[in-house]
Design a protein around this motif. Structure first.
Motif, PDB file in Angstrom:
ATOM      1  N   ALA A 258      92.535  -2.604 -73.067  1.00  0.00           N
ATOM      2  CA  ALA A 258      91.643  -2.667 -74.234  1.00  0.00           C
ATOM      3  C   ALA A 258      90.397  -1.804 -74.046  1.00  0.00           C
ATOM      4  CB  ALA A 258      91.242  -4.120 -74.493  1.00  0.00           C
ATOM      5  N   GLU A 259      90.064  -1.459 -72.798  1.00  0.00           N
ATOM      6  CA  GLU A 259      88.868  -0.668 -72.513  1.00  0.00           C
ATOM      7  C   GLU A 259      89.170   0.816 -72.344  1.00  0.00           C
ATOM      8  OE1 GLU A 259      86.536  -2.422 -69.305  1.00  0.00           O
ATOM      9  OE2 GLU A 259      87.776  -4.236 -69.476  1.00  0.00           O
ATOM     10  N   MET A 260      90.428   1.240 -72.554  1.00  0.00           N
ATOM     11  CA  MET A 260      90.815   2.620 -72.250  1.00  0.00           C
ATOM     12  C   MET A 260      90.075   3.619 -73.128  1.00  0.00           C
ATOM     13  SD  MET A 260      94.962   2.272 -71.760  1.00  0.00           S
ATOM     14  CE  MET A 260      95.180   4.031 -71.432  1.00  0.00           C
ATOM     15  N   GLN A 261      89.508   4.644 -72.461  1.00  0.00           N
ATOM     16  CA  GLN A 261      88.921   5.777 -73.168  1.00  0.00           C
ATOM     17  C   GLN A 261      89.559   7.087 -72.719  1.00  0.00           C
ATOM     18  OE1 GLN A 261      84.659   5.665 -72.776  1.00  0.00           O
ATOM     19  NE2 GLN A 261      84.496   3.636 -73.724  1.00  0.00           N
ATOM     20  N   THR A 262      90.435   6.993 -71.752  1.00  0.00           N
ATOM     21  CA  THR A 262      91.232   8.118 -71.271  1.00  0.00           C
ATOM     22  C   THR A 262      92.505   7.525 -70.684  1.00  0.00           C
ATOM     23  OG1 THR A 262      91.242  10.106 -69.880  1.00  0.00           O
ATOM     24  CG2 THR A 262      90.200   8.121 -68.957  1.00  0.00           C
ATOM     25  N   ASP A 263      93.382   8.368 -70.173  1.00  0.00           N
ATOM     26  CA  ASP A 263      94.594   7.841 -69.552  1.00  0.00           C
ATOM     27  C   ASP A 263      94.241   6.939 -68.376  1.00  0.00           C
ATOM     28  OD1 ASP A 263      96.063   9.290 -71.342  1.00  0.00           O
ATOM     29  OD2 ASP A 263      96.651  10.857 -69.922  1.00  0.00           O
TER      30      ASP A 263
ATOM     31  N   ILE B  83     103.716   5.101 -72.099  1.00  0.00           N
ATOM     32  CA  ILE B  83     103.799   4.851 -70.660  1.00  0.00           C
ATOM     33  C   ILE B  83     104.540   6.013 -70.026  1.00  0.00           C
ATOM     34  CG2 ILE B  83     104.648   3.307 -68.857  1.00  0.00           C
ATOM     35  CD1 ILE B  83     104.500   1.024 -70.816  1.00  0.00           C
ATOM     36  N   ALA B  84     104.054   6.474 -68.875  1.00  0.00           N
ATOM     37  CA  ALA B  84     104.698   7.573 -68.153  1.00  0.00           C
ATOM     38  C   ALA B  84     104.985   7.147 -66.724  1.00  0.00           C
ATOM     39  CB  ALA B  84     103.815   8.816 -68.170  1.00  0.00           C
ATOM     40  N   PHE B  85     106.134   7.613 -66.204  1.00  0.00           N
ATOM     41  CA  PHE B  85     106.508   7.404 -64.808  1.00  0.00           C
ATOM     42  C   PHE B  85     106.685   8.790 -64.187  1.00  0.00           C
ATOM     43  CE2 PHE B  85     107.877   3.744 -67.188  1.00  0.00           C
ATOM     44  CZ  PHE B  85     107.520   2.664 -66.390  1.00  0.00           C
ATOM     45  N   ARG B  86     105.896   9.079 -63.171  1.00  0.00           N
ATOM     46  CA  ARG B  86     105.902  10.429 -62.606  1.00  0.00           C
ATOM     47  C   ARG B  86     105.969  10.361 -61.085  1.00  0.00           C
ATOM     48  NH1 ARG B  86     100.903  13.023 -66.192  1.00  0.00           N
ATOM     49  NH2 ARG B  86     101.966  12.915 -68.224  1.00  0.00           N
ATOM     50  N   GLY B  87     106.806  11.202 -60.517  1.00  0.00           N
ATOM     51  CA  GLY B  87     106.880  11.307 -59.065  1.00  0.00           C
ATOM     52  C   GLY B  87     107.427  10.075 -58.384  1.00  0.00           C
ATOM     53  N   LEU B  88     108.332   9.338 -59.055  1.00  0.00           N
ATOM     54  CA  LEU B  88     108.896   8.110 -58.494  1.00  0.00           C
ATOM     55  C   LEU B  88     110.379   8.297 -58.167  1.00  0.00           C
ATOM     56  CD1 LEU B  88     107.382   5.457 -60.936  1.00  0.00           C
ATOM     57  CD2 LEU B  88     106.480   6.198 -58.737  1.00  0.00           C
ATOM     58  N   ARG B  89     110.835   7.509 -57.216  1.00  0.00           N
ATOM     59  CA  ARG B  89     112.262   7.420 -56.918  1.00  0.00           C
ATOM     60  C   ARG B  89     112.733   6.006 -57.240  1.00  0.00           C
ATOM     61  NH1 ARG B  89     114.605  11.220 -52.229  1.00  0.00           N
ATOM     62  NH2 ARG B  89     113.359  13.076 -52.692  1.00  0.00           N
ATOM     63  N   PHE B  90     113.836   5.920 -57.970  1.00  0.00           N
ATOM     64  CA  PHE B  90     114.423   4.642 -58.333  1.00  0.00           C
ATOM     65  C   PHE B  90     115.761   4.517 -57.600  1.00  0.00           C
ATOM     66  CE2 PHE B  90     111.851   6.128 -61.914  1.00  0.00           C
ATOM     67  CZ  PHE B  90     110.994   5.037 -62.101  1.00  0.00           C
TER      68      PHE B  90
ATOM     69  N   ALA C  28      96.658   2.764 -75.002  1.00  0.00           N
ATOM     70  CA  ALA C  28      95.898   2.374 -76.191  1.00  0.00           C
ATOM     71  C   ALA C  28      95.062   3.536 -76.680  1.00  0.00           C
ATOM     72  CB  ALA C  28      94.994   1.175 -75.873  1.00  0.00           C
ATOM     73  N   ASP C  29      94.802   3.547 -77.985  1.00  0.00           N
ATOM     74  CA  ASP C  29      93.918   4.537 -78.606  1.00  0.00           C
ATOM     75  C   ASP C  29      94.342   5.967 -78.291  1.00  0.00           C
ATOM     76  OD1 ASP C  29      92.321   2.519 -79.721  1.00  0.00           O
ATOM     77  OD2 ASP C  29      91.147   2.345 -77.873  1.00  0.00           O
ATOM     78  N   GLY C  30      95.667   6.203 -78.280  1.00  0.00           N
ATOM     79  CA  GLY C  30      96.179   7.544 -78.034  1.00  0.00           C
ATOM     80  C   GLY C  30      96.239   7.932 -76.565  1.00  0.00           C
ATOM     81  N   HIS C  31      95.923   7.017 -75.669  1.00  0.00           N
ATOM     82  CA  HIS C  31      95.974   7.287 -74.234  1.00  0.00           C
ATOM     83  C   HIS C  31      97.192   6.618 -73.617  1.00  0.00           C
ATOM     84  CE1 HIS C  31      92.033   8.954 -74.737  1.00  0.00           C
ATOM     85  NE2 HIS C  31      91.535   7.792 -75.150  1.00  0.00           N
ATOM     86  N   ARG C  32      97.552   7.068 -72.421  1.00  0.00           N
ATOM     87  CA  ARG C  32      98.750   6.589 -71.746  1.00  0.00           C
ATOM     88  C   ARG C  32      98.412   5.785 -70.502  1.00  0.00           C
ATOM     89  NH1 ARG C  32     101.008  12.461 -70.765  1.00  0.00           N
ATOM     90  NH2 ARG C  32      98.770  12.652 -70.392  1.00  0.00           N
ATOM     91  N   VAL C  33      99.351   4.932 -70.124  1.00  0.00           N
ATOM     92  CA  VAL C  33      99.355   4.332 -68.795  1.00  0.00           C
ATOM     93  C   VAL C  33     100.350   5.136 -67.962  1.00  0.00           C
ATOM     94  CG1 VAL C  33      99.904   2.302 -67.412  1.00  0.00           C
ATOM     95  CG2 VAL C  33      98.758   2.038 -69.627  1.00  0.00           C
TER      96      VAL C  33
END
Length: 901
Positions: free
Chosen positions: A101-106, A356-363, A131-136
């Motif tokens: 709820a406090e996001m102002q950037t990714d 939501i983005a997942f980057r540099g992970l191995r599953f 939120a607000d156009g930003h990503r987790v």
């Protein structure tokens, strides 16, 4: 990563300049292939390694005071700051949930290198969204592993069994289908069925009580390997594109009862009462073929006889393993896949999970346990199965049966070990999906504007990537799949595909490299089968999908009746918004199929500007009647400006338009920009060097078939391994055994030579020695694979009656080249066809036509073709083609035509 897999199109362009062509009548010359590999290896050595550059690029996000830090050495009671990281991804999710709820950037979740073991999946819902156009952003290091595995330790030698080791099952492991040693997949113990089976309504009557005397007969699973009936090889299963599996429920004496509902779902599929043999599903037969004969049996202690095999005794809670050469269980990381989900994104239509983005992970190290249950794996196509009590009578049969569930062809899709439903703007980039037991990634119902980019998919049991569904719910839309490398899959459910796309809108699959896969590379659409009974394809919402600029090769290496790009059903509402297949380079198919396969009901597809060669009987096919009206037209399709070997003339066949295509005699005929543009773009070619496991021996070859080669010899063919263990396969060795199990002969063939001929000849066999079985091993720099399951018994015999002449020869002429097409002979003589002999009236030497297509087109009577180059314009040529068997060269078929001016 083995250098033989590094075939990017930049290198192909360079090879063209040096080598010219395809060598006339066939796939690229051996010299061309060798030059391509050598140039690319040099190129990779001379270029800076891009993986570090990619990771650096991904880690340059502006940090936020809301960021969360995670480390395997962290503490879930900590605050998640850089100095005090938490330990688990679920705890990090909870902290993120409180901060969005406090996001102002990714907001970035920084995941330190290491293994995060997930007893339960990381479950995400709308509360975990940006939120607000930003990503987790869940940001890994490239060495950050989300693992569903349980480490197996405490190994010791098993008394009384030479070479066998055992260990206690790890805590929390109740069942699994996969075990890995230093990242190398082990093979569940398997072997030939030790008895003769006679099918009954509930299972089998066996010729002896052998299976009933096993320690745990109800653990065992019968596997029904399908494929074209080739030579002296079995064709079992539920269609040559499937490989169903059913467990044993009980074995008492000679009576074997199979698990339900798998058994009925595989043997009672309802058929139309007025169309004999036509199932209401319209996909495959109504029961297991070949009298229900199982190709082999898997998962029994008694079958442990080859290095690399394992077995879990669930009752005794003990894992058994036969180590491969060089494996040291005192030091090895042995992982049993335990969790069935690693990440589970659970949005809803009203409240999607998003941004939501997942980057540099191995599953890695996730399993799928449904096939271990009585449900089994009653396959329909591409990993879809019939499930549920009386599923055979109702599931997905809709209007065609009373009580049928709708929509038509909505069967049970294979789940993803990582999955999202109703997810918007979900991104996976620079990730690795490996060592997985179901599908790798499923972007399912309601997925919108998702991105899968720069990732590796390999060593996955089933489908690599799944997009959308066919269940009548919200279709996926706006999914972009670009610059990924998918290879060496599926490893267990061999009817799976690298990319499975259901009903979707505005999907783009572009610039991917897909190689060394067991069945089709890309499968698009669904629900076109009703045209088999004169009904229109099932309506669906698909439109504006594109498959472009991909590099696909060495596909269909185990099963048949598929393609490099396979499409089913309606693709849009007009040619304008129908599916576009453009700019792809597709070559070196092994099984029976086509480069671009427009199957039942495929309507409004455009196939344009592709490079297609090395297919078995068609580059683009096939024609289907459009049953949406009574006009008798074909499904509207445009085949335009492709470079191919098929040579079909321009024309409009009732809506099937073919125009501007070019016969290619070699890669030098193809515009260099098409070759250069296909496959991974330059910034992503480092993916070809990503390692996922320790180097190892190859997987065993499969589907061994034999034919007589004379009174003391056999011809042997087989499907080569498509999981080579890292170093490339360099040779195969066939060994023949008599009825007592004594080896009587062996013969090796180089891998490149086998790719050219698709067979080897093993001679020096004992005359009148009775039937022989043959098995084959693959060899690479680390040693030999386990032997393949043996061929059916066959005694070599003298062959004296040649095959008849091929039928229907045709010459499809251009100015300086022609495609010679023909159909195999109707009468085969007393031996199988191993090739053809072609002569051309200009006096050139006769041309020997060999290869897998010469073998697989024979039992199915499919047409085949070859390109003849070096012709003169406006000149008449007479060409003959004759079949070659162990009895010699038969009579020739003759055709005459004139090249274009």
């Amino acid at each position: 990563m083995p250098t033989h897999r590094r075939v990017t199109l930049v290198t192909l362009v360079s090879a063209v300049l040096v080598l010219g062509g395809l060598g006339g009548l066939g796939t690229p010359s051996l010299a061309a292939q060798t030059q391509t590999r050598t140039q690319l290896q040099t190129q990779n050595q001379n270029q800076p390694h891009n993986q570090h550059q990619t990771q650096t690029r991904l880690q340059t996000q502006v940090s936020s005071p809301l960021d969360v830090y995670v480390s395997p050495a962290g503490d879930d009671h900590a605050d998640g700051s850089a100095r005090h990281p938490v330990r688990t991804p679920p705890r990090a999710r909870d902290l993120v949930r409180a901060r969005t709820a406090e996001m102002q950037t990714d907001l970035t979740v920084h995941l330190a290198p290491g293994t995060y073991r997930l007893a339960q999946p990381l479950v995400l819902d709308a509360r975990d969204s940006g939120a607000d156009g930003h990503r987790v952003i869940w940001q890994g290091s490239g060495e950050t592993v989300f693992s569903g595995g349980r480490q197996v330790t405490g190994w010791h030698r098993e008394p009384g069994r030479t070479g066998l080791w055992s260990a206690p099952a790890p805590q929390g492991l109740t069942d699994t289908r996969q075990l890995y040693v230093d990242g190398v997949r082990a093979q569940r113990a398997r072997g030939t069925v030790p008895v003769t089976l006679t099918q009954t309504a509930t299972g089998y009557t066996a010729s002896a009580d052998t299976i009933a005397r096993w320690k745990r007969p109800a653990d065992a699973e019968f596997v029904y390997t399908s494929g074209e009936a080739l030579w002296n090889a079995e064709r079992n299963g539920l269609g040559q594109w499937t490989e169903p599996r059913c467990r044993i429920a009980a074995a008492q004496g000679t009576e074997i009862t199979m698990a339900q509902p798998c058994w009925d779902n595989s043997n009672k599929r309802v058929e139309f009462p007025d169309i004999p043999g036509r199932t209401v599903s319209m996909v495959g037969p109504g029961r297991l073929t070949n009298g229900g004969r199982a190709s082999y049996v898997e998962n029994a202690y008694e079958l442990l006889d080859q290095p690399g095999e394992w077995y879990l005794d669930r009752t005794a809670r003990t894992v058994y393993y036969l180590p491969r050469h060089g494996e040291n269980l005192a030091r090895a990381d042995v992982e049993a896949a335990a969790a069935e989900k690693l990440v589970d994104g659970q949005g809803t239509a009203a409240d999607p999970v998003h941004d939501i983005a997942f980057r540099g992970l191995r599953f890695s190290y996730a399993t799928w346990l449904s096939p271990n249950t009585p449900t089994g794996f009653s396959e329909i196509q591409a990993g879809n199965t019939i499930t549920g009590e009386r599923g055979w009578a109702t599931q997905g049969l809709c209007q065609y049966v009373e009580g049928g569930t709708c929509p038509f062809a909505s069967w049970t899709k294979m789940p993803g070990n990582v999955s999202f439903s109703y997810g918007r703007r979900i991104e996976f980039s620079d990730d690795v999906f490996a060592h997985l037991g179901a599908a790798g990634l499923d972007l399912g119902t309601g997925s919108a504007d998702a991105t899968v980019r720069g990732s590796v998919f390999t060593d996955i049991s089933g489908n690599g990537l799944e997009i959308g569904g066919v269940d009548g719910r919200t279709p996926a839309s706006g999914v972009t799949v670009t610059d990924n490398h998918l290879y060496a899959l599926p490893r267990e459910y061999h009817g799976g595909v690298a990319v499975l796309n259901g009903y979707t809108e505005h999907t783009t699959i572009a610039h991917n490299q897909i190689d060394h896969v067991g069945y089709s590379a890309i499968s698009m659409g669904w629900g076109g089968w009703p045209d088999k009974i004169g009904d229109p394809a099932t309506p669906n919402p698909s439109h504006d999908n594109a498959v472009r600029d991909n590099l696909i090769f060495d596909y269909m290496q185990m099963l048949d009746d598929g393609g490099g790009i396979y499409t089913q059903g309606l693709t849009g509402t007009s040619m304008a918004d129908g599916e576009k297949v453009a700019g792809n380079v597709i070559h070196d198919q092994w099984g029976l199929g086509k480069s671009v396969y427009t199957d039942n009901g495929c309507t409004y597809e455009t196939v344009e500007g592709n490079v297609l060669y090395g297919a078995s009987y068609a580059n683009v096919a096939s024609r289907h009647t459009d049953y949406r009206d009574g006009l008798g037209n074909n499904d509207p399709t445009l085949v335009k400006d492709n470079w191919w070997e098929e040579g079909t003339a321009d024309g409009d066949n009732k809506g099937l338009v073919t125009t501007g295509n070019h016969i290619m005699t070699g890669l030098s005929d193809v515009p260099a920009d098409i070759l250069e543009n296909a496959g991974l773009e330059p910034a992503y070619r480092h993916l070809l060097d990503v390692s996922v496991a320790a180097p190892s021996v190859p997987e065993a070859p499969s589907r061994i078939g034999t034919s007589t080669a004379g009174p003391d010899a056999l011809y042997v063919t087989f499907n080569p391994t498509f999981a080579d263990g890292g170093p490339p396969v360099t040779r195969y060795t066939a060994r023949a055994y008599d009825a007592t199990g004594r080896q009587v002969a062996e013969q090796a063939v180089g891998a490149a030579e086998f790719k050219r001929t698709a067979l080897l000849r093993i001679g020096g066999l004992p005359a009148s020695g009775g039937p022989l079985t043959v098995t084959v091993t693959a060899h690479n720099a680390h040693g030999d694979s386990a032997p393949a399951l043996a061929s059916l018994p066959l005694a070599p015999t003298a062959a004296t009656v040649p095959a008849a002449a091929p039928t229907g020869p045709k010459l499809r002429m251009e100015a300086t080249a022609a495609t010679l097409a023909w159909t195999p002979p109707a009468a085969m003589g007393d031996a199988k066809i191993v090739g053809y002999r072609v002569t051309v009236s200009d006096g050139r030497d006769p041309i020997a036509v060999t290869g897998r297509d010469a073998l697989v087109t024979q039992p199915s009577a499919k047409a085949m073709f070859r390109v003849i180059d070096g012709l003169e314009p406006a000149t008449s040529y007479t060409v003959t083609v004759a079949a070659v068997t162990a009895a010699g060269t038969g009579p020739a078929a003759t055709v005459t035509a004139t090249t274009k001016p």
